[in-house]
Design an enzyme around this catalytic site. Structure first.
Site: not given
Ligand code: FPP
Length: 267
Positions: A32, A49, A77, A80
């Site tokens: 996160d 990301h 999720s 999302n």
């Molecule tokens: C949460 O941060 C992260 C995500 C929703 C995406 C995570 C995905 C990756 C790191 C890519 C993985 C790829 C593979 C193929 C395994 P957020 O966007 O919720 O952050 P925030 O809470 O600060 O808004």
């Protein structure tokens, strides 16, 4: 060695602080903070990301190095989908691109990759890349990487309940045969050991519909670090902290009748 001692000594080589006999076999991670990391740097959220992917690679490496066997990460999720279309499309595209560029190395490292969640709404091109990655790596046995996409813990539990209800109504099982073991065998497909440790980054203290069944007895470690800043050092801190915990699974360690008060009250 306790975490405080390791850090007090300014020992940056945290590997020395890890008890190799007590490494968790399965670690689950809620990655996160990608968006906040980017926003803080006045960058588009997509940069967070992208950075998050390189952090995942680093954590995969260090997990293998310390002898952990399974990583389960929450990449997308069921909630999302409510993000702006541009971000959803970016993430979907990112999953495909990461797989295309990394799958050879993943395979060479003998890592098996599995996607968990309802893939139905994803574009056919992504589904094809996912299926071919799973198929290429299916016999690998050094490490298992579970990537949860369009995954929700409640949805998973309802799905299992439906499957068992169907088996029951068709006579395949009797209602009173439904127990934890049977339920478990339908989850995450074929009895992977529950995570001993859940790590959530960015300081949020929620499970957010992740692995609701499987996390029943997991230790939870909250890191204040945003996922794109998470690294080997922070991961080892989480492992060492986990190793200092006293896991009792609802019991009491070394309970004797005396410690319960029997000697005082028994006649
Ligand atoms: C949460 O941060 C992260 C995500 C929703 C995406 C995570 C995905 C990756 C790191 C890519 C993985 C790829 C593979 C193929 C395994 P957020 O966007 O919720 O952050 P925030 O809470 O600060 O808004």
């Amino acid at each position: 060695m306790s975490l405080e001692k390791v850090i007090d000594k300014k020992n940056t080589d945290l590997f020395k602080g890890v008890d190799m006999q007590k490494v968790p076999e399965h670690v689950a991670i809620i990655m996160d903070g990608n968006g906040r990391w980017a926003t803080k740097k006045r960058l588009p959220r997509s940069f967070g990301h992208n950075k998050g992917v390189s952090v995942l690679k680093e954590i995969l490496k260090v997990s293998k190095k310390i002898g952990c066997k399974v990583l389960t990460v929450y990449a997308f999720s069921t909630e999302n989908w409510t993000r702006p279309t541009q971000e959803v499309d970016f993430l979907i595209n990112l999953f495909g691109e990461v797989l295309k560029t990394e799958i050879e190395e993943i395979h060479q490292e003998s890592i098996k990759i599995k996607f968990i969640g309802d893939l139905t709404p994803f574009p056919e091109t992504l589904k094809e890349i996912i299926y071919s990655s799973e198929s290429l790596t299916k016999n690998n046995n050094k490490f298992l990487l579970n990537v949860c996409v369009n995954y929700g813990g409640r949805q998973e539990i309802v799905k299992v309940a439906k499957e068992l209800a169907l088996k029951s109504s068709s006579g395949e099982i009797k209602p009173n045969e439904v127990n934890e073991e049977l339920f478990n065998s339908e989850l995450l497909k074929r009895g992977i050991k529950d995570p001993e440790l859940l790590i959530r980054t960015s300081g949020e203290k929620r499970i957010s519909n992740f692995l609701l069944w499987q996390l029943a007895y997991s230790e939870i470690y909250i890191s204040d670090v945003l996922w794109p800043d998470f690294n080997e050092f922070e991961f080892l801190k989480a492992i060492i902290d986990y190793q200092s915990r006293n896991r009792r699974f609802g019991g009491i360690e070394s309970l004797t009748n005396e410690s319960f008060g029997d000697s005082q009250y028994s006649s």
